[in-house]
Scaffold this motif. Sequence first.
Motif, short mmCIF file in Angstrom:
data_model
loop_
_atom_site.label_atom_id
_atom_site.label_comp_id
_atom_site.label_asym_id
_atom_site.label_seq_id
_atom_site.Cartn_x
_atom_site.Cartn_y
_atom_site.Cartn_z
N VAL A 65 0.86 -1.18 0.00
CA VAL A 65 0.00 0.00 0.00
C VAL A 65 0.90 1.23 0.00
O VAL A 65 1.71 1.43 0.90
CB VAL A 65 -0.94 0.01 1.21
N LEU A 66 0.74 2.06 -1.03
CA LEU A 66 1.62 3.20 -1.23
C LEU A 66 1.12 4.44 -0.48
O LEU A 66 -0.04 4.51 -0.07
CB LEU A 66 1.75 3.50 -2.72
N LYS A 67 1.98 5.43 -0.34
CA LYS A 67 1.67 6.63 0.44
C LYS A 67 0.53 7.45 -0.15
O LYS A 67 0.00 8.33 0.53
CB LYS A 67 2.91 7.50 0.58
N ASN A 68 0.15 7.19 -1.39
CA ASN A 68 -0.97 7.90 -2.03
C ASN A 68 -2.25 7.07 -2.04
O ASN A 68 -3.24 7.47 -2.64
CB ASN A 68 -0.60 8.30 -3.46
N GLY A 69 -2.24 5.91 -1.37
CA GLY A 69 -3.42 5.06 -1.32
C GLY A 69 -3.53 4.05 -2.44
O GLY A 69 -4.41 3.19 -2.41
N TYR B 51 -2.43 -0.47 -8.76
CA TYR B 51 -3.90 -0.49 -8.74
C TYR B 51 -4.39 0.72 -7.97
O TYR B 51 -3.90 1.01 -6.86
CB TYR B 51 -4.39 -1.77 -8.09
N ARG B 52 -5.36 1.43 -8.52
CA ARG B 52 -5.97 2.59 -7.85
C ARG B 52 -7.36 2.19 -7.39
O ARG B 52 -8.31 2.13 -8.18
CB ARG B 52 -6.02 3.78 -8.79
N PRO B 53 -7.56 1.90 -6.09
CA PRO B 53 -8.87 1.44 -5.61
C PRO B 53 -9.99 2.44 -5.84
O PRO B 53 -11.15 2.04 -6.02
CB PRO B 53 -8.63 1.22 -4.10
N SER B 54 -9.69 3.73 -5.84
CA SER B 54 -10.74 4.74 -5.98
C SER B 54 -11.41 4.71 -7.35
O SER B 54 -12.56 5.14 -7.50
CB SER B 54 -10.18 6.13 -5.70
N THR B 55 -10.69 4.20 -8.35
CA THR B 55 -11.24 4.17 -9.71
C THR B 55 -11.30 2.77 -10.31
O THR B 55 -11.90 2.58 -11.37
CB THR B 55 -10.40 5.05 -10.66
N PHE C 107 -4.88 -6.95 3.00
CA PHE C 107 -4.26 -5.75 3.56
C PHE C 107 -5.29 -4.64 3.65
O PHE C 107 -6.29 -4.62 2.93
CB PHE C 107 -3.06 -5.31 2.70
N LEU C 108 -5.02 -3.69 4.54
CA LEU C 108 -5.94 -2.59 4.83
C LEU C 108 -5.79 -1.49 3.80
O LEU C 108 -4.67 -1.06 3.48
CB LEU C 108 -5.65 -2.04 6.22
N LEU C 109 -6.94 -0.98 3.32
CA LEU C 109 -6.97 0.19 2.44
C LEU C 109 -7.24 1.45 3.27
O LEU C 109 -7.81 1.36 4.37
CB LEU C 109 -8.05 0.03 1.37
N PRO C 110 -6.89 2.62 2.76
CA PRO C 110 -7.10 3.85 3.54
C PRO C 110 -8.56 4.17 3.83
O PRO C 110 -8.85 4.97 4.72
CB PRO C 110 -6.47 4.95 2.66
#
Length: 698
Positions: free
Chosen positions: A234-238, A263-267, A568-571
């Motif tokens: 999990v990167l510092k930008n989510g 991977y960008r979870p928001s999109t 793993f945990l997402l923001p």
Amino acid sequence: MSRTRPLPLFSRKDRVRIAQVLVLALVLALLVPGRSSAAANLLSNGGLESVDATSFPVCWEKSGWGDSAHTFEVTHTAPHSGRNAMKITVSAISSGDRKAMMLENPSCAPNVTPGHQYDASVWYKTTTANTVMTVFRHDVAQGWVYWTDLATLPVTSAWTQKTVRTPAVPPNTDQIVWGVTIYGVGTLQTDDYALTDATQAAPGTSCSAGAACTAGAWQVMPFDSPVRGIHAVVLKNGDVLLVAGSGNDPDAFASGTFKTAVYRPSTGTFTNVATPADLFCAGHVQLSDGRVLIMGGNKDYPAADGSHGYKGLKDSYIFDPDTNAYQKVNDMSAGSWYPSATVMGNGDVIALGGLGEDSSGTVATQYFNAAQQRWLGIGEANQTWSFWGLYPSMILMQDGRLFYSGSHVFGNGLPGSGASIYHYGTGAITPVIGLQRKDERDQSMSVLLPPAQDQRVLTLGGGNIDSNPDASRLTDLIDLKQANPVYQPGPLLPTGKLTGGVPQTATQGKMYVSAVLLPDGKVFETGGGLHNRADPVYEASMFDPVTNKFTAGMATDPVPRTYHSSAFLLPDGRVMAVGNNPGDGSFDMRISVYSPPYLFKGGRPQILTVATRQWAYGSTNQITVDGPITRAALIRPEAVTHSSDPNQRYVDLPMSVSGTTVGLNLTSNPNLAPPGWYMLFVTGANGVPSVAQWVHVG
């Protein structure tokens, strides 16, 4: 952001269509009783009160499209309540509309449940009938899309409340946003927005989401990963870095086909990344600046004639999330296939174990100096010449020593007691006793329990790929604050079901288990298999470090998760799961996302402001929130593979509260919170956590 939608209510056909929708909504409202007026408002900053004299309200944005002369204003003159209202004036228009809308991001957009209906409410004044309530929804496959217009608002010069019930939320929708649109000449003022779940709760409960209220819910994404998710960071930008390398595929290795994706979870979108070497079964850890140090990997697969086994690379790279690119750093002093990686309190990294370039066990202690941005030479690092096994779980203690928990990969544990404490400075290795069945803890998982200040470690499950017994239900607990720490037996893992729905016996457990620290201070345990690369176990539970008990019966991932799987945990407080590589060589490319029970228990608290993103050790850091909170914590983003992430930790933040202004007190000990980027969560009085804000420690 400019959002477009169909032009509202211009044709007779459109008017009939909207009328039909509203009639249907009314019928459904009669059939599905709503909650009482005390239902939780799911909106962040619905009252628009988190704004100074010049700023636009937090979680709202100016939006619209087309050609018009218009102004947006945060007005303090006679709002419906509080200090502020939003005002839009359109003086001329030839096309399009204007609207003040909720931001389309995980922190601000309310979470919704497919099949549920919601009551959207707003107080308004308008001088034009060309005013409509507009809703957009987040589809997990398509992203944000226009959903519907709920209602046209009649002209009124006095504050008037309009409440409309939405149609049932479509499948694959996890969030919605809405606002009031003006598409004609006139003035619109709005205030005090609200959104409540109108779906009736089961009798005797306060949650309308059924089993999800206590078990949570999984959703399998309607798309596959483009790479085998063997390593997940999990990167510092989510975003999430998924590294496959050759992905346990000898043909891909032979052809030099090495893969990475972000991977960008928001999109729900992926970005492929050029991968410079076979980083399959490398080690990885976040550096203090948020870049990812990746060490070792696969130099060769085993020879068909048995002349050698897997070989480890010396290569090392840094992945930069700002550029989505790898950068080479100097080679390690020895090859490393399945190495551990632990960040120290000074930001340096120690790597131990794995296989070398000749397939033998790596006995070198390998040390990355963060200030010099290089691996030290073999003679520069302190050496014990000890072999620590493959992916040995090495957890940083509050005094700077490393605890080897006994969790490892492939076969028996190390000789002796199976666990120990290692002092890098002196080279001292002190055995730790008490670990149950230390030779059957292959692909078990160990976590530093919340909060890190308590210095307690939980080790869960495990098996043995060589002797291949039924994996165990064993757990072990240890208090590292004790002068001579000793493992104590913990509660047994709950039993679940095997492939085909066959119940496990009372003695069967699982290996390949994942354990994820959650913002509410609990540990979510999921995934696993009964045997070596076979027999998935469908079971998930929640461990409470306060009571030392598991709550069984959490929702289970529909996708099997055994070898080469991770969770793993997402923001946003959800848990993402990837991977499964059974013995037939196949790989499951599906992605699953788990919403814990807390996401079905009402509105989320909102972190409105963070005074500074740079937090010094021993400092008090001011935030503002939109209501009462009960706890705050920093969670280090995960870098996980093979049931191993020794750097996962939850750091408690004692609070000094003055209304909605909260001072968060960070530990002065960098061994409790090694330098780097952390997810800051707060938890509301209803037990629901916020979406994380990112802060930098050190």
